[in-house]
Design a protein around this motif. Sequence first.
Motif, PDB file in Angstrom:
ATOM      1  N   ALA A 190       0.834  -1.202   0.000  1.00  0.00           N
ATOM      2  CA  ALA A 190       0.000   0.000   0.000  1.00  0.00           C
ATOM      3  C   ALA A 190       0.870   1.254   0.000  1.00  0.00           C
ATOM      4  CB  ALA A 190      -0.929  -0.004   1.203  1.00  0.00           C
ATOM      5  N   TYR A 191       1.931   1.221   0.786  1.00  0.00           N
ATOM      6  CA  TYR A 191       2.834   2.373   0.827  1.00  0.00           C
ATOM      7  C   TYR A 191       3.457   2.621  -0.547  1.00  0.00           C
ATOM      8  CZ  TYR A 191       6.655   5.490   1.942  1.00  0.00           C
ATOM      9  OH  TYR A 191       7.519   6.567   1.952  1.00  0.00           O
ATOM     10  N   ALA A 192       3.893   1.562  -1.197  1.00  0.00           N
ATOM     11  CA  ALA A 192       4.517   1.695  -2.513  1.00  0.00           C
ATOM     12  C   ALA A 192       3.531   2.301  -3.508  1.00  0.00           C
ATOM     13  CB  ALA A 192       5.004   0.335  -3.006  1.00  0.00           C
ATOM     14  N   GLN A 193       2.265   1.895  -3.431  1.00  0.00           N
ATOM     15  CA  GLN A 193       1.261   2.413  -4.360  1.00  0.00           C
ATOM     16  C   GLN A 193       0.998   3.899  -4.121  1.00  0.00           C
ATOM     17  OE1 GLN A 193      -2.288   0.024  -4.585  1.00  0.00           O
ATOM     18  NE2 GLN A 193      -3.364   1.485  -5.904  1.00  0.00           N
ATOM     19  N   VAL A 194       0.899   4.284  -2.840  1.00  0.00           N
ATOM     20  CA  VAL A 194       0.659   5.698  -2.530  1.00  0.00           C
ATOM     21  C   VAL A 194       1.882   6.541  -2.881  1.00  0.00           C
ATOM     22  CG1 VAL A 194       0.154   7.349  -0.687  1.00  0.00           C
ATOM     23  CG2 VAL A 194      -1.035   5.144  -0.737  1.00  0.00           C
ATOM     24  N   THR A 252       2.124  10.117  -5.017  1.00  0.00           N
ATOM     25  CA  THR A 252       2.317  11.402  -4.346  1.00  0.00           C
ATOM     26  C   THR A 252       3.613  11.365  -3.545  1.00  0.00           C
ATOM     27  OG1 THR A 252       1.349  13.013  -2.808  1.00  0.00           O
ATOM     28  CG2 THR A 252       1.000  10.696  -2.299  1.00  0.00           C
ATOM     29  N   ASP A 253       4.195  12.541  -3.338  1.00  0.00           N
ATOM     30  CA  ASP A 253       5.433  12.601  -2.555  1.00  0.00           C
ATOM     31  C   ASP A 253       5.177  13.009  -1.108  1.00  0.00           C
ATOM     32  OD1 ASP A 253       4.729  15.228  -2.870  1.00  0.00           O
ATOM     33  OD2 ASP A 253       6.619  15.870  -3.781  1.00  0.00           O
ATOM     34  N   ALA A 264       6.833  14.541   5.003  1.00  0.00           N
ATOM     35  CA  ALA A 264       6.958  15.420   3.835  1.00  0.00           C
ATOM     36  C   ALA A 264       5.717  16.268   3.612  1.00  0.00           C
ATOM     37  CB  ALA A 264       7.241  14.582   2.589  1.00  0.00           C
ATOM     38  N   GLY A 265       4.658  16.021   4.367  1.00  0.00           N
ATOM     39  CA  GLY A 265       3.412  16.757   4.202  1.00  0.00           C
ATOM     40  C   GLY A 265       3.461  18.134   4.836  1.00  0.00           C
ATOM     41  N   LEU A 271       4.983   7.090   7.688  1.00  0.00           N
ATOM     42  CA  LEU A 271       5.658   8.217   8.327  1.00  0.00           C
ATOM     43  C   LEU A 271       6.517   9.040   7.363  1.00  0.00           C
ATOM     44  CD1 LEU A 271       5.849   9.598  11.070  1.00  0.00           C
ATOM     45  CD2 LEU A 271       7.827   8.149  11.582  1.00  0.00           C
ATOM     46  N   PRO A 272       7.260   8.421   6.452  1.00  0.00           N
ATOM     47  CA  PRO A 272       8.052   9.241   5.517  1.00  0.00           C
ATOM     48  C   PRO A 272       7.201  10.220   4.707  1.00  0.00           C
ATOM     49  CG  PRO A 272       8.811   6.972   5.458  1.00  0.00           C
ATOM     50  CD  PRO A 272       7.552   6.974   6.271  1.00  0.00           C
TER      51      PRO A 272
END
Length: 244
Positions: free
Chosen positions: A68-72, A76-77, A139-140, A134-135
């Motif tokens: 899921a993380y890889a897909q998101v 988006t960054d 960045a948000g 978290l990464p």
Amino acid sequence: MKSVLITGANRGLGLELTHQYLERGDQVFAATRQPDSATDLRALGQQHEGRLTVLPLDVTSADSLRAAYAQVAAATDHLDILINNAGILPGHPGSGIDDDSSETQKLGQLRYEDAMQVIGTNAVGPLLVTQQFLPLLKAGHKSRVVSLSSGLGSLELKASGSHYHYSASKAAMNMYMRTLAAEAGHFGIISIMVDPGWMRTDMGGTGAALPAADSARGIIRLTDQLHAEENGSFVTWQGKPVAW
């Protein structure tokens, strides 16, 4: 436009939060264990083409979390908002747990495997989802983590001999996420626990007075207005403190 990830987005409050974030123009990543059968989410995606991504996610699976993380991360960054909404309530329709009745939730019928499934999903799940993403949250812009708790998770308010595993899981989630808030706060991330109220959903039942749309609206407003001093707090969907 904010980038939002919502777990348990295929029904009830999760679906309503997805709808309202899309309506206001945000980019939404809607996570569900079975995306192929999430017809309501698919319909929302057609109405808001290009701004909704439906992705598979089992919060108790490390492999599913990484995928899921890889897909998101490919789309988006950063993430501005994470809403940990996925949860199960044994013995209730739409809970997402295989349980033939609520009898196993009574003293004398409690089972270890049920406890581990509920606590794993409701308490450990939100912690590991937040850790995984978290990464992107770092960045948000003024990132927020909102974890859906319950008044049943309040030690002070608990007075009924019912919902053993669910109540314990929400109390445990509160501790996990309050602990995380202290650490994630160093990165400028605000993390809170929210009691969404007793809502008219598959899980809440038809006897509830609160429409999911009202709770979702309040949670979104609350999330938008959060300040650093509220990090780690436990509040209602209207922003009122809940006793631990």
